[in-house]
Design an enzyme around this catalytic site. Sequence first.
Site, PDB file in Angstrom:
ATOM      1  N   HIS A  58       0.970  -1.272  -0.163  1.00  0.00           N
ATOM      2  CA  HIS A  58      -0.146   0.054   0.148  1.00  0.00           C
ATOM      3  C   HIS A  58       0.858   1.151  -0.062  1.00  0.00           C
ATOM      4  O   HIS A  58       2.072   1.178   0.074  1.00  0.00           O
ATOM      5  CB  HIS A  58      -0.961   0.040   1.304  1.00  0.00           C
ATOM      6  CG  HIS A  58      -0.300   0.598   2.568  1.00  0.00           C
ATOM      7  ND1 HIS A  58      -1.123   0.984   3.520  1.00  0.00           N
ATOM      8  CD2 HIS A  58       0.838   0.250   2.796  1.00  0.00           C
ATOM      9  CE1 HIS A  58      -0.196   0.988   4.781  1.00  0.00           C
ATOM     10  NE2 HIS A  58       1.024   0.604   4.310  1.00  0.00           N
TER      11      HIS A  58
ATOM     12  N   CYS B  73       5.960   6.728   4.075  1.00  0.00           N
ATOM     13  CA  CYS B  73       4.955   5.915   3.613  1.00  0.00           C
ATOM     14  C   CYS B  73       4.243   6.441   2.485  1.00  0.00           C
ATOM     15  O   CYS B  73       3.141   5.779   2.181  1.00  0.00           O
ATOM     16  CB  CYS B  73       3.820   5.607   5.149  1.00  0.00           C
ATOM     17  SG  CYS B  73       4.935   4.963   6.277  1.00  0.00           S
TER      18      CYS B  73
ATOM     19  N   HIS C 214       4.785   0.421  -0.409  1.00  0.00           N
ATOM     20  CA  HIS C 214       5.652  -0.742   0.468  1.00  0.00           C
ATOM     21  C   HIS C 214       4.906  -1.736   0.842  1.00  0.00           C
ATOM     22  O   HIS C 214       3.642  -1.663   0.790  1.00  0.00           O
ATOM     23  CB  HIS C 214       6.535   0.153   1.783  1.00  0.00           C
ATOM     24  CG  HIS C 214       5.325   0.755   2.746  1.00  0.00           C
ATOM     25  ND1 HIS C 214       4.752   1.889   2.294  1.00  0.00           N
ATOM     26  CD2 HIS C 214       4.837   0.072   3.845  1.00  0.00           C
ATOM     27  CE1 HIS C 214       3.865   2.552   3.142  1.00  0.00           C
ATOM     28  NE2 HIS C 214       3.803   1.223   4.078  1.00  0.00           N
TER      29      HIS C 214
ATOM     30  N   HIS D 283       3.495  -5.126   3.566  1.00  0.00           N
ATOM     31  CA  HIS D 283       3.362  -5.622   5.081  1.00  0.00           C
ATOM     32  C   HIS D 283       2.863  -6.878   5.093  1.00  0.00           C
ATOM     33  O   HIS D 283       2.255  -7.523   4.109  1.00  0.00           O
ATOM     34  CB  HIS D 283       2.461  -4.804   5.938  1.00  0.00           C
ATOM     35  CG  HIS D 283       2.690  -3.481   6.187  1.00  0.00           C
ATOM     36  ND1 HIS D 283       3.662  -2.881   6.960  1.00  0.00           N
ATOM     37  CD2 HIS D 283       2.204  -2.236   5.548  1.00  0.00           C
ATOM     38  CE1 HIS D 283       3.899  -1.463   7.054  1.00  0.00           C
ATOM     39  NE2 HIS D 283       3.022  -1.056   6.110  1.00  0.00           N
TER      40      HIS D 283
ATOM     41  N   ASP E  98      -5.006 -10.565   0.387  1.00  0.00           N
ATOM     42  CA  ASP E  98      -3.857 -11.322   0.306  1.00  0.00           C
ATOM     43  C   ASP E  98      -3.250 -11.264  -0.932  1.00  0.00           C
ATOM     44  O   ASP E  98      -3.774 -11.434  -2.070  1.00  0.00           O
ATOM     45  CB  ASP E  98      -3.927 -12.743   0.875  1.00  0.00           C
ATOM     46  CG  ASP E  98      -2.574 -13.359   1.076  1.00  0.00           C
ATOM     47  OD1 ASP E  98      -1.794 -12.847   1.581  1.00  0.00           O
ATOM     48  OD2 ASP E  98      -2.680 -14.871   0.730  1.00  0.00           O
ATOM     49  N   HIS E  99      -1.808 -10.930  -1.016  1.00  0.00           N
ATOM     50  CA  HIS E  99      -1.181 -10.481  -2.374  1.00  0.00           C
ATOM     51  C   HIS E  99      -1.695  -9.775  -3.164  1.00  0.00           C
ATOM     52  O   HIS E  99      -1.659  -9.601  -4.251  1.00  0.00           O
ATOM     53  CB  HIS E  99      -0.725 -11.899  -3.173  1.00  0.00           C
ATOM     54  CG  HIS E  99       0.192 -12.688  -2.168  1.00  0.00           C
ATOM     55  ND1 HIS E  99       0.005 -13.385  -1.107  1.00  0.00           N
ATOM     56  CD2 HIS E  99       1.661 -12.832  -2.455  1.00  0.00           C
ATOM     57  CE1 HIS E  99       1.198 -13.773  -0.549  1.00  0.00           C
ATOM     58  NE2 HIS E  99       2.005 -13.692  -1.366  1.00  0.00           N
TER      59      HIS E  99
ATOM     60  N   GLU F   3       0.008  -4.196  12.086  1.00  0.00           N
ATOM     61  CA  GLU F   3       0.349  -3.679  10.925  1.00  0.00           C
ATOM     62  C   GLU F   3       2.120  -3.935  10.632  1.00  0.00           C
ATOM     63  O   GLU F   3       2.446  -4.441   9.652  1.00  0.00           O
ATOM     64  CB  GLU F   3       0.360  -2.146  10.350  1.00  0.00           C
ATOM     65  CG  GLU F   3       0.775  -1.796   9.037  1.00  0.00           C
ATOM     66  CD  GLU F   3       0.645  -0.406   8.740  1.00  0.00           C
ATOM     67  OE1 GLU F   3       1.425   0.572   9.884  1.00  0.00           O
ATOM     68  OE2 GLU F   3       0.307   0.103   7.935  1.00  0.00           O
TER      69      GLU F   3
HETATM   70  N1  LIG Z   1      -1.883   6.070  13.023  1.00  0.00           N
HETATM   71  C1  LIG Z   1      -1.252   5.402  11.793  1.00  0.00           C
HETATM   72  N2  LIG Z   1      -0.005   5.866  11.564  1.00  0.00           N
HETATM   73  C2  LIG Z   1       0.665   5.239  10.557  1.00  0.00           C
HETATM   74  C3  LIG Z   1       0.034   4.106  10.049  1.00  0.00           C
HETATM   75  C4  LIG Z   1      -1.275   3.752  10.182  1.00  0.00           C
HETATM   76  O1  LIG Z   1      -1.823   2.785   9.566  1.00  0.00           O
HETATM   77  N3  LIG Z   1      -1.781   4.442  11.178  1.00  0.00           N
HETATM   78  N4  LIG Z   1       0.751   3.536   9.088  1.00  0.00           N
HETATM   79  C5  LIG Z   1       2.098   3.890   8.642  1.00  0.00           C
HETATM   80  C6  LIG Z   1       2.750   3.156   7.464  1.00  0.00           C
HETATM   81  O2  LIG Z   1       2.006   2.306   6.769  1.00  0.00           O
HETATM   82  C7  LIG Z   1       4.217   2.428   7.836  1.00  0.00           C
HETATM   83  O3  LIG Z   1       4.187   1.253   7.119  1.00  0.00           O
HETATM   84  C8  LIG Z   1       4.593   2.039   9.211  1.00  0.00           C
HETATM   85  O4  LIG Z   1       5.919   1.739   9.059  1.00  0.00           O
HETATM   86  P1  LIG Z   1       7.089   1.869  10.120  1.00  0.00           P
HETATM   87  O5  LIG Z   1       6.921   3.211  10.621  1.00  0.00           O
HETATM   88  O6  LIG Z   1       8.351   1.655   9.406  1.00  0.00           O
HETATM   89  O7  LIG Z   1       6.737   0.746  11.041  1.00  0.00           O
HETATM   90  P2  LIG Z   1       7.538   0.553  12.398  1.00  0.00           P
HETATM   91  O8  LIG Z   1       6.756   1.614  13.465  1.00  0.00           O
HETATM   92  O9  LIG Z   1       7.010  -0.733  13.133  1.00  0.00           O
HETATM   93  O10 LIG Z   1       8.861   0.616  12.324  1.00  0.00           O
HETATM   94  P3  LIG Z   1       9.933   0.958  13.268  1.00  0.00           P
HETATM   95  O11 LIG Z   1      11.275   0.418  12.808  1.00  0.00           O
HETATM   96  O12 LIG Z   1       9.517   0.738  14.712  1.00  0.00           O
HETATM   97  O13 LIG Z   1      10.120   2.430  13.400  1.00  0.00           O
HETATM   98  C9  LIG Z   1       2.637   5.062   9.375  1.00  0.00           C
HETATM   99  N5  LIG Z   1       1.773   5.607  10.220  1.00  0.00           N
HETATM  100 ZN   LIG Z   2       2.595   0.697   5.705  1.00  0.00          ZN
END
Ligand SMILES: Nc1nc2c(c(=O)[nH]1)N=C([C@H](O)[C@H](O)COP(=O)(O)OP(=O)(O)OP(=O)(O)O)CN2
Ligand SMILES: [Zn+2]
Length: 144
Positions: free
Chosen positions: A22, A41, A47, A49, A87-88, A133
Amino acid sequence: MGDEKTNPKAYQTRRVTFSACHRLHSPHLSDAENKEIFGKCNHINGHGHNYVVKVTLFGGIDPKTGMIMNMTDLKKYMEEAIMKPMDHKNLDKDVEYFFTRPSTTENLSVYIWNKMKDVMEKPDWLYEVEIYETENNIVKYRGE
Ligand SMILES: Nc1nc2c(c(=O)[nH]1)N=C([C@H](O)[C@H](O)COP(=O)(O)OP(=O)(O)OP(=O)(O)O)CN2
Ligand SMILES: [Zn+2]
């Protein structure tokens, strides 16, 4: 609470995982605002998940079967509501719900909740949809 007249009630959860890509981008914001709010993002090529989804039911334990719902049936509903559409897939391009709203985990939890309600024979038993996620980013939705 269960007593002699009513069946004891319990929570029943099943977990599935699916892979999807997404891009966080809102049609209600300008390109500059999208970039500012969603940062990495919002990258044009997206990218991926490995989403983990836990669906929880709350209901009475049937005294004859010892079950709230047969896990086989819950599995079937989750296949229909979660795996088949997502999925996929590319969430933004393959799932109509996300044509008009960003594919955040919050919006994804509402989408799954609504789809589960549509396919379940006893939709009132749906208690919670929980989505990981990533290992660190988790959303729960209870239909409020
Ligand atoms: N309120 C939300 N904020 C964010 C969402 C969401 O769905 N709701 N999603 C994202 C992104 O999709 C993103 O892929 C998140 O990835 P990332 O920041 O890399 O994920 P992590 O926090 O697990 O990674 P760390 O390594 O811990 O930084 C962004 N925001
Ligand atoms: Zn994401």
